[in-house]
Design an enzyme around this catalytic site. Structure first.
Site, mmCIF file in Angstrom:
data_model
loop_
_atom_site.group_PDB
_atom_site.id
_atom_site.type_symbol
_atom_site.label_atom_id
_atom_site.label_comp_id
_atom_site.label_asym_id
_atom_site.label_seq_id
_atom_site.Cartn_x
_atom_site.Cartn_y
_atom_site.Cartn_z
ATOM 1 C CG ASN A 1 -0.179 -0.170 2.517
ATOM 2 O OD1 ASN A 1 0.584 0.713 2.918
ATOM 3 N ND2 ASN A 1 -0.362 -1.307 3.188
ATOM 4 C CE LYS B 1 10.311 -12.173 -13.591
ATOM 5 N NZ LYS B 1 11.290 -11.436 -14.420
ATOM 6 C CG PHE C 1 -3.446 5.391 13.240
ATOM 7 C CD1 PHE C 1 -3.224 6.611 12.626
ATOM 8 C CD2 PHE C 1 -2.917 5.181 14.505
ATOM 9 C CE1 PHE C 1 -2.512 7.609 13.255
ATOM 10 C CE2 PHE C 1 -2.188 6.174 15.145
ATOM 11 C CZ PHE C 1 -1.986 7.390 14.509
ATOM 12 C CE LYS D 1 -9.083 -0.356 12.110
ATOM 13 N NZ LYS D 1 -8.246 0.272 11.050
ATOM 14 C CE LYS E 1 -9.999 -3.821 13.254
ATOM 15 N NZ LYS E 1 -8.976 -3.609 12.239
#
Length: 404
Positions: free
Chosen positions: A209, A288, A322, A336, A340
């Protein structure tokens, strides 16, 4: 507060120089021994006699104007300083500092000192936002030089925007914090996760990301400044990891989970600032993968939820999570937080300019189980980190009080 402290005040050439006179006066009244260095440009705005009168010391301007034969003036000033304050700081002096240029009394003193440095920028709004200035300030922050953000409003040039020198009272408060730092997290063991995890497809490809690691790194550094024993568990990041703490490098979400769980029982505070991959390739290849067909199907399996696992296992730990969202942020954040079992959750909308991945600034909202606790406007990630950890420290104090 400043009794017996030597403050070297650097004044550079901007219209805001007149505010530096007020700052000099306040420093002297607070008991500081103020030694003023002016650039040649600064003397065009305010006469050195003004600062001489306020500080009761000669004002240094010319590197070669040595008034005391027993010392080299810029070295003597550099060695005597408990703190160097540059107010106002122009784009020019910021550039000199970033690139190690020493061509006048102020820049040579800055290069020679080992004292902490506080920079108060003041300039046109477009100059302040120019990529060169932004890069130079980033370089200096990475060298542990502190900044006090300029204010927004009407500028002397006629523009309206960010670039006004912070008020003398704000600078005084920042000086007080630097010379008399509080250590609200002293004795606490803090674990911070940062960066973006990588999920291997094969030895040369992976899923990841846009996380730069900057927010997590800023939190780790702030925790260290507040006296904590810090462990940083970091995945891929775009900047160098901070020093002065234990750094554990990981690659995948599973790696990060193992590293965090191995240390969780011995940790007081966990800050989950990493951007972890929700899914990973089901069958990563050891070699690969060669290009064959026009399409390729990649099967993904769900990664374990590190934050949720910690929430289920916590005993006395304080957990901050976060959430980076693009829509319905508050709804997702509160869900969330509850799922959590985090104590606080920091939400940022990554679609908003100045917030999210890769930037040096952030715009966040902080929630607890009752709802919104704080909404922070755009500010440096360093400042966000300090505000967040101050809130954590207050919550921990509240816990201690209730236990008593």
């Amino acid at each position: 507060m400043l009794q017996g402290k030597t403050i070297v005040l650097g004044v550079t050439g901007g219209i805001a120089s007149y505010k530096a006179a007020a700052l000099c006066s306040k420093l002297a009244q607070a008991g500081a021994d103020v030694r003023v260095i002016m650039t040649a440009s600064a003397t065009k705005f305010v006469a050195p006699l003004t600062f001489q009168t306020l500080s009761r010391h000669d004002v240094a301007v010319d590197t070669f104007d040595e008034k005391d034969a027993t010392v080299v003036q810029h070295i003597d000033l550099a060695d005597s300083a408990d703190l160097v304050v540059i107010a106002p700081a122009t784009a020019n002096i910021i550039a000199k500092m970033a690139h190690g240029i020493a061509d006048d009394m102020l820049s040579t003193t800055i290069l020679a000192t080992e004292a902490p440095i506080l920079v108060a920028p003041a300039m046109n709004v477009h100059m302040y936002a120019h990529p060169a200035v932004v890069d130079n300030m980033r370089t200096l922050r990475n060298r542990d030089i502190s900044f006090i953000e300029p204010g927004e409003g009407q500028l002397a040039c006629g523009y309206v925007g960010k670039g006004r020198l912070a008020e003398p009272e704000e600078i005084m408060a920042a000086i007080g914090r630097m010379l008399n730092p509080t250590k609200p997290l002293a004795g606490k063991r803090v674990l911070v996760t940062a960066g973006g995890t990588m999920e291997r497809i094969d030895p040369v490809r992976y899923i990841t990301n846009d996380s730069s690691g900057k927010m997590g790194y800023a939190i780790a550094e702030a925790a260290k400044r507040m006296g904590a024993d810090v462990t940083l568990v970091t995945a891929k990041a775009s900047i160098a990891a901070p020093t002065g703490m234990k750094v554990v490098r990981v690659e995948s979400t599973l790696d990060m989970m193992d590293a965090v769980l191995a240390r969780f029982e011995q940790t007081d505070i966990v800050i989950k600032a990493a951007a972890v991959a929700d899914y990973r390739p089901a069958y990563p290849s050891d070699i690969k993968i060669k290009k064959k067909d026009d399409t390729m199907t990649l099967e993904l399996v769900k990664n374990p939820d590190i934050a949720q696992t910690l929430g289920e296992r916590k005993t006395t730990q304080f957990i901050v999570s976060f959430a980076a969202e693009t829509n319905n942020g508050e709804q997702y954040a509160l869900d969330k937080l509850k799922r959590k079992k985090s104590d606080l959750l920091v939400l940022n909308d990554v679609t908003v300019p100045g917030a999210g991945f890769g930037t040096d600034t952030n715009i966040v909202q902080i929630f607890d189980g009752t709802g919104l606790v704080a909404a922070l406007p755009q500010m440096s990630k360093r400042d966000v980190a300090e505000r967040l950890l101050s809130l954590v420290a207050e919550r921990l104090d509240g816990r201690a009080g209730s236990d008593a």
